[in-house]
Design an enzyme around this catalytic site. Structure first.
Site, short mmCIF file in Angstrom:
data_model
loop_
_atom_site.label_atom_id
_atom_site.label_comp_id
_atom_site.label_asym_id
_atom_site.label_seq_id
_atom_site.Cartn_x
_atom_site.Cartn_y
_atom_site.Cartn_z
N ASP A 36 -3.47 4.29 6.24
CA ASP A 36 -3.02 3.23 5.34
C ASP A 36 -2.74 1.94 6.11
O ASP A 36 -2.67 1.94 7.34
CB ASP A 36 -1.71 3.67 4.67
CG ASP A 36 -1.99 4.58 3.49
OD1 ASP A 36 -3.14 4.68 3.09
OD2 ASP A 36 -1.02 5.16 2.99
N LYS A 92 -4.63 -1.27 1.86
CA LYS A 92 -4.78 -2.52 1.14
C LYS A 92 -4.58 -3.67 2.12
O LYS A 92 -3.69 -3.66 2.94
CB LYS A 92 -3.70 -2.57 0.06
CG LYS A 92 -3.90 -3.61 -0.96
CD LYS A 92 -3.01 -3.38 -2.19
CE LYS A 92 -1.72 -2.65 -1.90
NZ LYS A 92 -0.96 -2.32 -3.09
N MET A 152 9.62 -1.12 -1.45
CA MET A 152 8.72 -2.00 -2.21
C MET A 152 9.52 -2.98 -3.06
O MET A 152 9.16 -3.28 -4.20
CB MET A 152 7.78 -1.17 -3.11
CG MET A 152 6.87 -0.26 -2.32
SD MET A 152 5.86 0.80 -3.36
CE MET A 152 7.02 2.10 -3.75
N1 SAH Z 1 5.86 6.67 2.51
C1 SAH Z 1 6.58 5.52 2.99
C2 SAH Z 1 6.87 4.54 1.86
C3 SAH Z 1 5.62 3.95 1.22
S1 SAH Z 1 5.99 2.72 0.01
C4 SAH Z 1 7.86 5.98 3.69
O1 SAH Z 1 8.26 7.14 3.56
O2 SAH Z 1 8.44 5.19 4.39
C5 SAH Z 1 5.90 1.26 1.00
C6 SAH Z 1 7.28 0.70 1.26
O3 SAH Z 1 7.93 1.43 2.29
C7 SAH Z 1 7.31 -0.72 1.74
O4 SAH Z 1 7.19 -1.64 0.68
C8 SAH Z 1 8.69 -0.80 2.37
O5 SAH Z 1 9.68 -0.88 1.38
C9 SAH Z 1 8.80 0.58 2.99
N2 SAH Z 1 8.43 0.61 4.42
C10 SAH Z 1 7.48 1.37 4.98
N3 SAH Z 1 7.45 1.19 6.32
C11 SAH Z 1 8.43 0.30 6.60
C12 SAH Z 1 8.92 -0.29 7.81
N4 SAH Z 1 8.41 0.00 9.00
N5 SAH Z 1 9.96 -1.15 7.71
C13 SAH Z 1 10.51 -1.46 6.52
N6 SAH Z 1 10.08 -0.93 5.36
C14 SAH Z 1 9.06 -0.06 5.39
#
Ligand code: SAH
Length: 278
Positions: free
Chosen positions: A38, A60, A180
């Site tokens: 991703d 994306k 998000m």
């Molecule tokens: N599966 C992922 C979440 C996917 S949805 C998880 O468990 O972390 C995508 C959202 O995850 C982003 O919009 C943000 O809110 C968060 N996110 C993912 N990686 C991040 C990071 N390194 N720092 C801050 N927010 C993060």
């Protein structure tokens, strides 16, 4: 399936720092023929894959040409690769089952008869706040943790989220983590306030947690929208609402040590030292 079919491992990449991969994730990445990843998976992490591994970006990208394959296309590519005998890693940011569509992919692969496993990862919902000095639960501050998507329009009638209930949880001292949630931050903050959450409730936003350009902004429900705007906070960022945010002040070495101990206002000032970074 024939016995020479490959497998698919749905692997959580953690928040970005390659050192935060699990041992099993590392092993799967080292053994994979192909990795479908991703947009949230960092270049730093992809660089740790063996040079012989095919890396396929199915994430994306912003901009006019930023079309990503549909979920159906991704599902079919995973099946095709496994049927061709390749060992496939489907690499997702954080944990594959936390707002990662991992559940849908596993269902599709299982229905197609593909040998599939899940390797959980460190979710940004917990690891993001943690690396910024915020424990999502704490005996003196929060006994519950709620993780939601901030992407839903809070004003639409059919919103899948019950914001009144979320507001009650926060008012009762629980921690609310929003993923998000950058785009709809103003709407979500306004909705929490309408439902009675105190304006001085501490809020943190951790952008790009564990990436080289990680950045944290701290405020209160009444100030976080302007602070995030001033700081230019962009996705990906995790938002934490609740008293646990105040713990950070005692965990992270402060740039300014002046008068942090007493009173909400003083504490609010003491929580700001990050403010100058951007
Ligand atoms: N599966 C992922 C979440 C996917 S949805 C998880 O468990 O972390 C995508 C959202 O995850 C982003 O919009 C943000 O809110 C968060 N996110 C993912 N990686 C991040 C990071 N390194 N720092 C801050 N927010 C993060």
């Amino acid at each position: 399936m024939s016995s020479d079919a490959g497998t698919v491992s749905l692997v959580g990449a953690g928040p970005g720092d390659p050192d935060l991969l699990t041992v099993k994730a590392r092993r799967r990445l080292d053994e994979a023929d192909v990795v479908f990843h991703d947009a949230l998976v960092t270049p730093a992490l992809l660089e740790t894959c063996p040079a012989s591994t095919a890396l396929v970006d199915v994430g994306k990208r912003p901009g006019p040409d930023g079309e990503r394959p549909t979920q159906g296309e991704i599902n079919r590519r995973l099946v095709r690769a496994a049927r061709a005998g390749r060992d496939v890693v489907r690499l997702k940011g954080g944990d594959p089952y936390v707002f990662g569509r991992g559940g849908e992919e596993v269902e599709f692969l299982a229905a197609a008869g593909v040998d599939v496993e899940v390797v959980p990862g460190l979710t940004s919902a917990v690891a993001g706040p943690a690396v910024a000095g915020i424990p999502v639960t704490h005996r003196e501050h929060a006994s519950s943790l709620t993780v939601v998507t901030g992407h839903e329009d809070p004003t639409k009638d059919e919103s899948a989220l019950d914001w009144e209930a979320l507001a009650r949880t926060v008012s009762a001292g629980g921690t609310l983590v929003v993923l998000m949630g950058v785009g709809r931050l103003p709407a979500n903050v306004a909705t929490l306030r309408e439902h009675g959450v105190a304006p001085d409730t501490p809020v943190a936003m951790v952008e790009k947690a564990t990436w080289d350009d990680e950045y944290t902004v701290i405020g209160r429900l009444s100030t976080i929208v302007s602070r995030a705007t001033d700081a230019g906070i962009e996705p990906p960022a995790v938002t934490v609402v609740g008293d646990v945010v105040s713990v950070r002040d005692r965990v992270i070495e402060r740039a300014e040590s002046a008068g942090s101990a007493e009173g909400a206002d003083t504490q609010s000032r003491a929580l700001v030292p990050d403010g100058g970074r951007r």
